[in-house]
Design a protein around this motif. Structure first.
Motif, PDB file in Angstrom:
ATOM      1  N   MET A  74      -1.146  27.305 -29.319  1.00  0.00           N
ATOM      2  CA  MET A  74      -0.083  27.448 -30.317  1.00  0.00           C
ATOM      3  C   MET A  74       0.820  26.214 -30.346  1.00  0.00           C
ATOM      4  SD  MET A  74      -0.471  30.167 -32.026  1.00  0.00           S
ATOM      5  CE  MET A  74       1.109  30.096 -32.860  1.00  0.00           C
ATOM      6  N   LEU A  75       1.094  25.663 -29.179  1.00  0.00           N
ATOM      7  CA  LEU A  75       1.933  24.458 -29.122  1.00  0.00           C
ATOM      8  C   LEU A  75       1.236  23.291 -29.807  1.00  0.00           C
ATOM      9  CD1 LEU A  75       4.462  22.974 -28.116  1.00  0.00           C
ATOM     10  CD2 LEU A  75       3.240  22.549 -25.971  1.00  0.00           C
ATOM     11  N   ILE A  76      -0.064  23.139 -29.535  1.00  0.00           N
ATOM     12  CA  ILE A  76      -0.824  22.034 -30.148  1.00  0.00           C
ATOM     13  C   ILE A  76      -0.855  22.183 -31.666  1.00  0.00           C
ATOM     14  CG2 ILE A  76      -3.126  21.019 -30.354  1.00  0.00           C
ATOM     15  CD1 ILE A  76      -3.536  21.654 -27.396  1.00  0.00           C
ATOM     16  N   ILE A  77      -1.084  23.399 -32.149  1.00  0.00           N
ATOM     17  CA  ILE A  77      -1.101  23.635 -33.595  1.00  0.00           C
ATOM     18  C   ILE A  77       0.262  23.311 -34.199  1.00  0.00           C
ATOM     19  CG2 ILE A  77      -1.289  25.426 -35.366  1.00  0.00           C
ATOM     20  CD1 ILE A  77      -3.363  26.798 -33.569  1.00  0.00           C
ATOM     21  N   THR A  78       1.342  23.753 -33.544  1.00  0.00           N
ATOM     22  CA  THR A  78       2.696  23.497 -34.035  1.00  0.00           C
ATOM     23  C   THR A  78       2.982  22.005 -34.079  1.00  0.00           C
ATOM     24  OG1 THR A  78       3.470  25.607 -33.131  1.00  0.00           O
ATOM     25  CG2 THR A  78       5.143  23.951 -33.651  1.00  0.00           C
ATOM     26  N   LEU A  79       2.592  21.278 -33.027  1.00  0.00           N
ATOM     27  CA  LEU A  79       2.843  19.834 -32.984  1.00  0.00           C
ATOM     28  C   LEU A  79       2.024  19.098 -34.043  1.00  0.00           C
ATOM     29  CD1 LEU A  79       2.957  19.225 -29.114  1.00  0.00           C
ATOM     30  CD2 LEU A  79       4.876  19.287 -30.712  1.00  0.00           C
ATOM     31  N   PHE A  80       0.789  19.529 -34.255  1.00  0.00           N
ATOM     32  CA  PHE A  80      -0.031  18.900 -35.300  1.00  0.00           C
ATOM     33  C   PHE A  80       0.593  19.112 -36.676  1.00  0.00           C
ATOM     34  CE2 PHE A  80      -3.424  19.109 -38.478  1.00  0.00           C
ATOM     35  CZ  PHE A  80      -4.004  17.859 -38.315  1.00  0.00           C
ATOM     36  N   PHE A  81       1.056  20.322 -36.916  1.00  0.00           N
ATOM     37  CA  PHE A  81       1.713  20.634 -38.189  1.00  0.00           C
ATOM     38  C   PHE A  81       2.989  19.810 -38.344  1.00  0.00           C
ATOM     39  CE2 PHE A  81       4.669  23.486 -40.592  1.00  0.00           C
ATOM     40  CZ  PHE A  81       4.032  23.396 -41.823  1.00  0.00           C
ATOM     41  N   ALA A  82       3.774  19.695 -37.261  1.00  0.00           N
ATOM     42  CA  ALA A  82       5.015  18.918 -37.294  1.00  0.00           C
ATOM     43  C   ALA A  82       4.732  17.444 -37.570  1.00  0.00           C
ATOM     44  CB  ALA A  82       5.768  19.075 -35.974  1.00  0.00           C
ATOM     45  N   PHE A  83       3.683  16.906 -36.951  1.00  0.00           N
ATOM     46  CA  PHE A  83       3.334  15.503 -37.174  1.00  0.00           C
ATOM     47  C   PHE A  83       2.921  15.270 -38.623  1.00  0.00           C
ATOM     48  CE2 PHE A  83       0.206  12.031 -37.219  1.00  0.00           C
ATOM     49  CZ  PHE A  83       0.974  11.011 -36.676  1.00  0.00           C
ATOM     50  N   SER A  84       2.180  16.212 -39.194  1.00  0.00           N
ATOM     51  CA  SER A  84       1.755  16.080 -40.594  1.00  0.00           C
ATOM     52  C   SER A  84       2.962  16.053 -41.522  1.00  0.00           C
ATOM     53  CB  SER A  84       0.825  17.243 -40.967  1.00  0.00           C
ATOM     54  OG  SER A  84      -0.317  17.273 -40.135  1.00  0.00           O
ATOM     55  N   LEU A  85       3.958  16.916 -41.255  1.00  0.00           N
ATOM     56  CA  LEU A  85       5.161  16.938 -42.082  1.00  0.00           C
ATOM     57  C   LEU A  85       5.940  15.630 -41.983  1.00  0.00           C
ATOM     58  CD1 LEU A  85       6.585  20.521 -41.391  1.00  0.00           C
ATOM     59  CD2 LEU A  85       5.548  19.696 -43.509  1.00  0.00           C
ATOM     60  N   ARG A  86       5.877  14.985 -40.840  1.00  0.00           N
ATOM     61  CA  ARG A  86       6.694  13.799 -40.615  1.00  0.00           C
ATOM     62  C   ARG A  86       6.015  12.503 -41.053  1.00  0.00           C
ATOM     63  NH1 ARG A  86       8.423  17.817 -38.013  1.00  0.00           N
ATOM     64  NH2 ARG A  86      10.505  17.952 -37.080  1.00  0.00           N
ATOM     65  N   VAL A  87       4.705  12.463 -41.036  1.00  0.00           N
ATOM     66  CA  VAL A  87       4.028  11.206 -41.337  1.00  0.00           C
ATOM     67  C   VAL A  87       3.515  11.131 -42.775  1.00  0.00           C
ATOM     68  CG1 VAL A  87       1.640  11.812 -40.722  1.00  0.00           C
ATOM     69  CG2 VAL A  87       2.535   9.505 -40.202  1.00  0.00           C
ATOM     70  N   TYR A  88       3.372  12.274 -43.443  1.00  0.00           N
ATOM     71  CA  TYR A  88       2.830  12.273 -44.800  1.00  0.00           C
ATOM     72  C   TYR A  88       3.767  11.538 -45.761  1.00  0.00           C
ATOM     73  CZ  TYR A  88       1.462  13.889 -49.428  1.00  0.00           C
ATOM     74  OH  TYR A  88       1.097  13.932 -50.749  1.00  0.00           O
ATOM     75  N   ASP A  89       3.221  10.589 -46.523  1.00  0.00           N
ATOM     76  CA  ASP A  89       3.977   9.846 -47.536  1.00  0.00           C
ATOM     77  C   ASP A  89       5.241   9.208 -46.946  1.00  0.00           C
ATOM     78  OD1 ASP A  89       4.281   8.874 -50.132  1.00  0.00           O
ATOM     79  OD2 ASP A  89       5.523  10.556 -50.760  1.00  0.00           O
ATOM     80  N   LEU A  90       5.113   8.729 -45.715  1.00  0.00           N
ATOM     81  CA  LEU A  90       6.278   8.243 -44.976  1.00  0.00           C
ATOM     82  C   LEU A  90       6.915   7.023 -45.632  1.00  0.00           C
ATOM     83  CD1 LEU A  90       8.007   8.516 -42.369  1.00  0.00           C
ATOM     84  CD2 LEU A  90       6.355   7.000 -41.255  1.00  0.00           C
ATOM     85  N   ALA A  91       6.101   6.131 -46.183  1.00  0.00           N
ATOM     86  CA  ALA A  91       6.628   4.883 -46.744  1.00  0.00           C
ATOM     87  C   ALA A  91       7.431   5.108 -48.021  1.00  0.00           C
ATOM     88  CB  ALA A  91       5.482   3.905 -47.013  1.00  0.00           C
ATOM     89  N   ASP A  92       7.119   6.163 -48.759  1.00  0.00           N
ATOM     90  CA  ASP A  92       7.731   6.351 -50.074  1.00  0.00           C
ATOM     91  C   ASP A  92       8.714   7.510 -50.156  1.00  0.00           C
ATOM     92  OD1 ASP A  92       6.249   4.223 -51.181  1.00  0.00           O
ATOM     93  OD2 ASP A  92       4.502   5.541 -51.344  1.00  0.00           O
ATOM     94  N   ASN A  93       8.801   8.310 -49.112  1.00  0.00           N
ATOM     95  CA  ASN A  93       9.682   9.474 -49.148  1.00  0.00           C
ATOM     96  C   ASN A  93      10.345   9.651 -47.783  1.00  0.00           C
ATOM     97  OD1 ASN A  93      10.964  11.833 -49.807  1.00  0.00           O
ATOM     98  ND2 ASN A  93       9.111  13.016 -50.197  1.00  0.00           N
ATOM     99  N   PRO A  94      11.654   9.395 -47.664  1.00  0.00           N
ATOM    100  CA  PRO A  94      12.641   9.116 -48.711  1.00  0.00           C
ATOM    101  C   PRO A  94      12.344   7.804 -49.457  1.00  0.00           C
ATOM    102  CG  PRO A  94      13.731   9.630 -46.620  1.00  0.00           C
ATOM    103  CD  PRO A  94      12.293   9.434 -46.325  1.00  0.00           C
ATOM    104  N   PRO A  95      12.658   7.781 -50.742  1.00  0.00           N
ATOM    105  CA  PRO A  95      12.304   6.620 -51.566  1.00  0.00           C
ATOM    106  C   PRO A  95      13.203   5.423 -51.281  1.00  0.00           C
ATOM    107  CG  PRO A  95      13.489   8.231 -52.872  1.00  0.00           C
ATOM    108  CD  PRO A  95      13.244   8.869 -51.539  1.00  0.00           C
ATOM    109  N   GLY A  96      12.615   4.331 -50.859  1.00  0.00           N
ATOM    110  CA  GLY A  96      13.369   3.111 -50.616  1.00  0.00           C
ATOM    111  C   GLY A  96      14.063   3.119 -49.276  1.00  0.00           C
ATOM    112  N   LEU A  97      14.091   1.964 -48.627  1.00  0.00           N
ATOM    113  CA  LEU A  97      14.761   1.845 -47.339  1.00  0.00           C
ATOM    114  C   LEU A  97      16.270   1.713 -47.535  1.00  0.00           C
ATOM    115  CD1 LEU A  97      12.440  -0.647 -45.413  1.00  0.00           C
ATOM    116  CD2 LEU A  97      12.536   1.835 -45.196  1.00  0.00           C
ATOM    117  N   TYR A  98      17.032   2.394 -46.696  1.00  0.00           N
ATOM    118  CA  TYR A  98      18.487   2.244 -46.683  1.00  0.00           C
ATOM    119  C   TYR A  98      18.838   0.959 -45.941  1.00  0.00           C
ATOM    120  CZ  TYR A  98      23.405   3.485 -46.081  1.00  0.00           C
ATOM    121  OH  TYR A  98      24.770   3.490 -46.109  1.00  0.00           O
TER     122      TYR A  98
END
Length: 347
Positions: A1-25
């Motif tokens: 369960m921990l591995i599944i949760t961490l995999f899901f968390a990583f997917s949420l954090r790395v998906y479309d990382l360069a463009d969302n949030p849009p533009g670097l502050y």
């Protein structure tokens, strides 16, 4: 369960990382370029060799997070993805450490549920996708707490705990006030255990170690321009009634509208049209308060209450931009744990 949760968390954090949030502050750009400059030349953008603070846009940025960005920029290049990937890594490490911390305090079921809440929490998820130094503070603080509680079984880990708490001071500005106050409160809560005869030498050595490691950061903060942001924007400089302003600021961070519905005024700090937490967590929060009250005689619960009282304390000394999601980000793991405790209490 921990591995599944961490995999899901990583997917949420790395998906479309360069463009969302849009533009670097601008803070992300400053940190990334200084990390790139250190990597290439050993100097920051102003020609200073390996500084503790990096001058940027009229203020000074703490150096720990900047240095931690170097591997990501070396691998992925000086681009949006390379700039933000460090936050993803630190955010994932935070989840792993947080699991072991909650398991140490309670049990594996509570730990899994708390990690699930933190992995999908809008507050933590957003700031794991942007290159802000607050993410490193939360990681190091929970790691320091984990070592503290494990130190009662292995005394050497008390020294590791002090080192991680000191690294917090070098990670983000609010830590310089939050960490000492929290350590004082933690020492009072566990005074019987820490003042036992066999612990006195360890306690003394830890105190000396903290003073030795913390001295440079406090010296530069008081006797250089490193604390320019606070000197320019504190309530003591800009407010006609600083005491009243402080209490107003402090109370605003506990406003349900801020925590659960809207977030702060700066969209760079949270998801648009979302609070820092989910709506339903407001319901769980009330049950968690009931749980804390019923178990208030337990020292681990007293520690959580101390954390809840102090998480907004340093940010309340700044004028304007309050309530502030980034300056109070140290509360994100706490609220995930409270949601888990509230759900168990309801169950």
């Amino acid at each position: 369960m921990l591995i599944i949760t961490l995999f899901f968390a990583f997917s949420l954090r790395v998906y479309d990382l360069a463009d969302n949030p849009p533009g670097l502050y601008i803070d992300e750009v400053s940190s990334a370029y200084n990390a790139y400059s250190i990597m290439k030349t050993g100097m920051d953008e102003h020609g200073v060799s390996f500084p503790l603070f990096f001058e940027a846009f009229g203020e000074y940025r703490h150096g720990l997070y900047v240095y931690s960005m170097i591997p990501s920029i070396w691998i992925f290049g000086l681009n949006d993805f390379g700039t933000r990937f460090t936050s993803v890594v630190v955010g994932m490490l935070s989840l792993i450490v947080f699991y072991h911390f909650v398991r140490k305090l309670f049990d594996a079921n509570t730990a899994l549920l708390a990690v699930l809440f933190l992995s999908i929490q809008p507050w933590h998820m957003h700031l794991s996708r942007a290159a802000f130094e607050g993410i490193s503070f939360a990681f190091l603080f929970v790691l320091g707490l984990l070592c503290f509680y494990k130190g009662f079984e292995n005394r050497k880990l008390f020294f590791a705990s002090i080192i991680f708490f000191c690294l917090c001071l070098y990670s983000y500005g609010v830590a310089k006030l939050f960490v000492p106050l929290f350590l004082i409160g933690l020492s009072v809560i566990y005074r019987q255990e820490l003042l036992q005869k066999e612990m006195r030498k360890i306690l003394l050595f830890c105190a000396v170690l903290f003073l030795f490691l913390a001295a440079p950061i406090y010296y530069l903060s008081f006797f250089s321009d490193a604390n320019a942001r606070f000197q320019q924007g504190s309530i003591f400089v800009l407010s006609e009634h600083p005491v009243f302003t402080f209490f107003t600021n402090y109370a605003s961070h506990y406003d349900p509208y801020f925590l659960f519905f809207s977030g702060d005024a700066g969209l760079r700090h949270h998801l648009s049209q979302w609070g820092l937490l989910y709506y339903f967590e407001l319901f769980l929060f009330f049950f968690s308060l009931l749980f804390l009250w019923k178990k208030r005689s337990e020292k681990k619960i007293q520690m959580l209450i101390l954390w809840l009282v102090l998480f907004a304390f340093p940010a309340s000394f700044m004028y304007g931009d309050t309530p502030h999601a980034l300056r109070t980000f140290i509360g994100a793991p706490l609220f995930a744990l409270l949601s888990a405790l509230g759900l168990f209490c309801l169950w």
